[in-house]
Design an enzyme around this catalytic site. Sequence first.
Site, PDB file in Angstrom:
ATOM      1  N   CYS A   1      54.426  46.633  56.594  1.00 34.07           N
ATOM      2  CA  CYS A   1      54.421  45.990  57.915  1.00 34.07           C
ATOM      3  C   CYS A   1      55.849  45.946  58.461  1.00 34.07           C
ATOM      4  CB  CYS A   1      53.829  44.578  57.826  1.00 34.07           C
ATOM      5  SG  CYS A   1      54.977  43.354  57.183  1.00 34.07           S
TER       6      CYS A   1
ATOM      7  N   GLU B   1      49.136  35.048  48.964  1.00 35.45           N
ATOM      8  CA  GLU B   1      48.675  34.361  50.187  1.00 35.45           C
ATOM      9  C   GLU B   1      48.699  32.847  50.017  1.00 35.45           C
ATOM     10  OE1 GLU B   1      44.972  36.243  51.350  1.00 35.45           O
ATOM     11  OE2 GLU B   1      46.059  38.052  51.957  1.00 35.45           O
TER      12      GLU B   1
ATOM     13  N   ASN C   1      51.008  40.932  47.029  1.00 35.19           N
ATOM     14  CA  ASN C   1      50.965  39.902  48.079  1.00 35.19           C
ATOM     15  C   ASN C   1      50.452  38.573  47.527  1.00 35.19           C
ATOM     16  OD1 ASN C   1      48.565  41.539  48.028  1.00 35.19           O
ATOM     17  ND2 ASN C   1      47.895  40.690  49.969  1.00 35.19           N
TER      18      ASN C   1
ATOM     19  N   CYS D   1      54.121  39.272  51.819  1.00 38.96           N
ATOM     20  CA  CYS D   1      53.660  40.625  51.518  1.00 38.96           C
ATOM     21  C   CYS D   1      54.207  41.114  50.175  1.00 38.96           C
ATOM     22  CB  CYS D   1      54.160  41.600  52.578  1.00 38.96           C
ATOM     23  SG  CYS D   1      53.477  41.387  54.214  1.00 38.96           S
TER      24      CYS D   1
ATOM     25  N   GLU E   1      55.601  43.953  49.446  1.00 37.56           N
ATOM     26  CA  GLU E   1      56.893  44.648  49.510  1.00 37.56           C
ATOM     27  C   GLU E   1      58.050  43.670  49.406  1.00 37.56           C
ATOM     28  OE1 GLU E   1      54.268  44.950  51.427  1.00 37.56           O
ATOM     29  OE2 GLU E   1      54.021  46.984  52.195  1.00 37.56           O
TER      30      GLU E   1
ATOM     31  N   CYS F   1      58.397  43.725  56.599  1.00 36.73           N
ATOM     32  CA  CYS F   1      58.815  44.317  55.309  1.00 36.73           C
ATOM     33  C   CYS F   1      59.774  45.486  55.538  1.00 36.73           C
ATOM     34  CB  CYS F   1      57.594  44.762  54.510  1.00 36.73           C
ATOM     35  SG  CYS F   1      56.667  43.350  53.865  1.00 36.73           S
TER      36      CYS F   1
HETATM   37  N1  THU Z   1      50.234  42.840  53.365  1.00 38.68           N
HETATM   38  C1  THU Z   1      51.172  43.281  52.474  1.00 38.68           C
HETATM   39  O1  THU Z   1      51.268  42.781  51.344  1.00 38.68           O
HETATM   40  N2  THU Z   1      51.971  44.295  52.876  1.00 38.68           N
HETATM   41  C2  THU Z   1      51.939  44.885  54.099  1.00 38.68           C
HETATM   42  O2  THU Z   1      52.825  45.647  54.436  1.00 38.68           O
HETATM   43  C3  THU Z   1      50.821  44.594  55.000  1.00 38.68           C
HETATM   44  C4  THU Z   1      50.074  43.361  54.703  1.00 38.68           C
HETATM   45  C5  THU Z   1      49.377  41.730  52.947  1.00 38.68           C
HETATM   46  C6  THU Z   1      49.652  40.448  53.673  1.00 38.68           C
HETATM   47  C7  THU Z   1      48.325  39.739  53.558  1.00 38.68           C
HETATM   48  O3  THU Z   1      48.292  39.048  52.326  1.00 38.68           O
HETATM   49  C8  THU Z   1      47.304  40.864  53.521  1.00 38.68           C
HETATM   50  O4  THU Z   1      48.023  42.039  53.189  1.00 38.68           O
HETATM   51  C9  THU Z   1      46.572  41.085  54.841  1.00 38.68           C
HETATM   52  O5  THU Z   1      47.460  41.226  55.894  1.00 38.68           O
END
Ligand code: THU
Length: 160
Positions: free
Chosen positions: A112, A64, A62, A73, A75, A115
Site C-alpha cells: 500500500c 489488525e 499484518n 500492514c 510490510e 508501506c
Molecule cells: N495490508 C497489508 O498488510 N499490506 C498491504 O500493503 C495492504 C494491506 C493489510 C492491512 C489489513 O490488515 C488488510 O491487509 C486489509 O487491508
Amino acid sequence: MKKHILEIALEVYDSVSELPEEIQQLMEKAQQSRDEAYAPYSRFKVGAAIQMENGHIVTGNNQENAAFPSGLCAERVAIFHAGATYPDVRMDVMALTAKSLNQEVNTPTPPCGACRQSIAEYEKKQKSPIAIYFMGETGKVVKASSISDLLPLLFDSSFL
Ligand code: THU
C-alpha cells in the site's frame, strides 16, 4: 510547459517456480509468516520476508486491531522489525504475498502507499535499493528493483 513521461521497470514472472532459488526460499518465508497473520477483521492475510545482507531473514505479517487504524500492514511490521533488530545491516530484498480467507488471490498484491513510503525511508537510509517481489497466493510474481519504481516522485529527507 514541458511534459515529463515517467517510465517504471517491472519484471513479471509467470509463477513462483520461475524465480531464482533464493527468492523462492524468501517467498516461502513470506508465505509462512502470512499464514500466521492476525487478520480477523479483513480476513486478508499478508506476509513479508526481508533478506538482510548478513544472511538473516526478517519476517512480518499484518496485525489488525478492533480499532481498525491501530493495526499495521505486514510490510511495515517487517521493515520496522528489521530496522529495530539490525539497524546497520543492509536490506536487499523483500518478498510479499497475500491470501484472502474469502477467495483465492491470484493477482500480484503490491504494498500500500503508506508501506511504500516506509520502504523508501530505509532505501534512503542505507543508500541502496531494496528489490521487491510481490504476489497473491498463487499466480504471477512482479519484481520492482527499487521502491522508486512503485513510488515515483517520492518524498524523502532530501526535501527537508
Ligand atoms: N495490508 C497489508 O498488510 N499490506 C498491504 O500493503 C495492504 C494491506 C493489510 C492491512 C489489513 O490488515 C488488510 O491487509 C486489509 O487491508
